[in-house]
Motif scaffolding. Structure first.
Motif, short mmCIF file in Angstrom:
data_model
loop_
_atom_site.label_atom_id
_atom_site.label_comp_id
_atom_site.label_asym_id
_atom_site.label_seq_id
_atom_site.Cartn_x
_atom_site.Cartn_y
_atom_site.Cartn_z
N VAL A 27 0.71 -1.20 -0.02
CA VAL A 27 0.12 0.09 0.04
C VAL A 27 0.78 1.20 0.11
O VAL A 27 1.88 1.10 0.68
CB VAL A 27 -0.99 0.08 1.09
CG1 VAL A 27 -2.00 -1.04 1.34
CG2 VAL A 27 -0.19 0.14 2.58
N THR A 28 0.21 2.43 -0.33
CA THR A 28 0.84 3.53 -0.20
C THR A 28 0.68 4.27 1.21
O THR A 28 -0.67 4.69 1.18
CB THR A 28 0.76 4.50 -1.29
OG1 THR A 28 0.72 4.09 -2.54
CG2 THR A 28 1.13 5.99 -1.00
N ARG A 31 -1.84 7.13 2.51
CA ARG A 31 -3.28 7.23 1.76
C ARG A 31 -4.19 6.60 2.74
O ARG A 31 -5.56 6.53 2.36
CB ARG A 31 -3.19 6.50 0.32
CG ARG A 31 -2.38 7.56 -0.45
CD ARG A 31 -2.59 7.05 -1.77
NE ARG A 31 -1.88 7.72 -2.91
CZ ARG A 31 -1.70 7.45 -4.25
NH1 ARG A 31 -2.49 6.47 -4.91
NH2 ARG A 31 -1.30 8.15 -5.20
N TYR A 32 -3.76 6.03 4.02
CA TYR A 32 -4.81 5.35 4.65
C TYR A 32 -4.65 5.96 6.04
O TYR A 32 -3.71 6.22 6.75
CB TYR A 32 -4.26 3.66 4.68
CG TYR A 32 -4.38 3.08 3.54
CD1 TYR A 32 -3.69 3.07 2.55
CD2 TYR A 32 -5.37 1.95 3.37
CE1 TYR A 32 -3.82 2.55 1.37
CE2 TYR A 32 -5.76 1.49 2.17
CZ TYR A 32 -4.71 1.76 1.24
OH TYR A 32 -4.87 0.82 -0.03
N GLY A 100 -8.62 3.28 3.49
CA GLY A 100 -7.84 3.97 2.11
C GLY A 100 -8.81 5.03 2.03
O GLY A 100 -10.17 5.17 2.08
N ASP A 103 -11.70 4.84 -3.27
CA ASP A 103 -11.99 3.55 -3.51
C ASP A 103 -10.76 2.45 -3.21
O ASP A 103 -10.70 1.34 -3.69
CB ASP A 103 -12.42 3.15 -4.82
CG ASP A 103 -11.56 3.76 -5.95
OD1 ASP A 103 -11.85 3.47 -7.17
OD2 ASP A 103 -10.53 4.18 -5.57
N LEU A 104 -9.95 3.10 -2.23
CA LEU A 104 -8.55 2.26 -1.93
C LEU A 104 -9.07 0.90 -1.10
O LEU A 104 -8.09 0.12 -1.11
CB LEU A 104 -7.55 3.20 -1.47
CG LEU A 104 -7.02 4.14 -2.16
CD1 LEU A 104 -6.06 4.96 -1.44
CD2 LEU A 104 -6.05 3.36 -3.48
#
Length: 118
Positions: A27-28, A31-32, A100, A103-104
């Motif tokens: 994951v990045t 962004r979470y 996220g 829509d992550l």
């Protein structure tokens, strides 16, 4: 492939401390929004603490306020939960959760057991 791997659980005596870690991969991380939950058998999963994407904002369950601190390192892709003055009622499986942007998606770790007893 997204993975959240918790560590740091174990047995501790009442009044003791533990530091849980959750390492994210795939994951990045920034962004979470990251959270810690806990669950005991027969009960719903309970939110313990949440930290915003860059750590500016944190929130805690009333049951843990003043006794725990959530933090994150976006370079190491890791979120932490420092728990102090632990009580037997803190005994639970602790889960890491990632929520996220857009829509992550959302992801859960496998959990780590924390047992507080004498």
């Amino acid at each position: 492939q997204v993975q959240l791997v918790e560590s740091g659980g174990g047995w501790v005596q009442p009044g003791g401390s533990l530091r849980l870690s959750c390492a994210a991969s795939g994951v990045t991380f920034s962004r979470y929004t990251m959270s810690w939950y806990r669950q005991v058998p027969g009960k719903d999963r309970e939110l313990v603490a949440t930290i915003s994407r860059f750590g500016a904002n944190t929130n805690y369950a009333d049951s843990m306020k003043g006794r725990c601190t959530i933090s994150r390192d976006n370079v190491k892709n890791t979120v932490y939960l420092q728990m102090n003055s632990l009580k037997p009622e803190d005994t639970a499986v602790y889960y890491c959760h990632a929520r996220g942007l857009g829509d992550l998606g959302n992801y859960w770790g496998q959990g780590t057991q924390v047992t507080v007893s004498s």
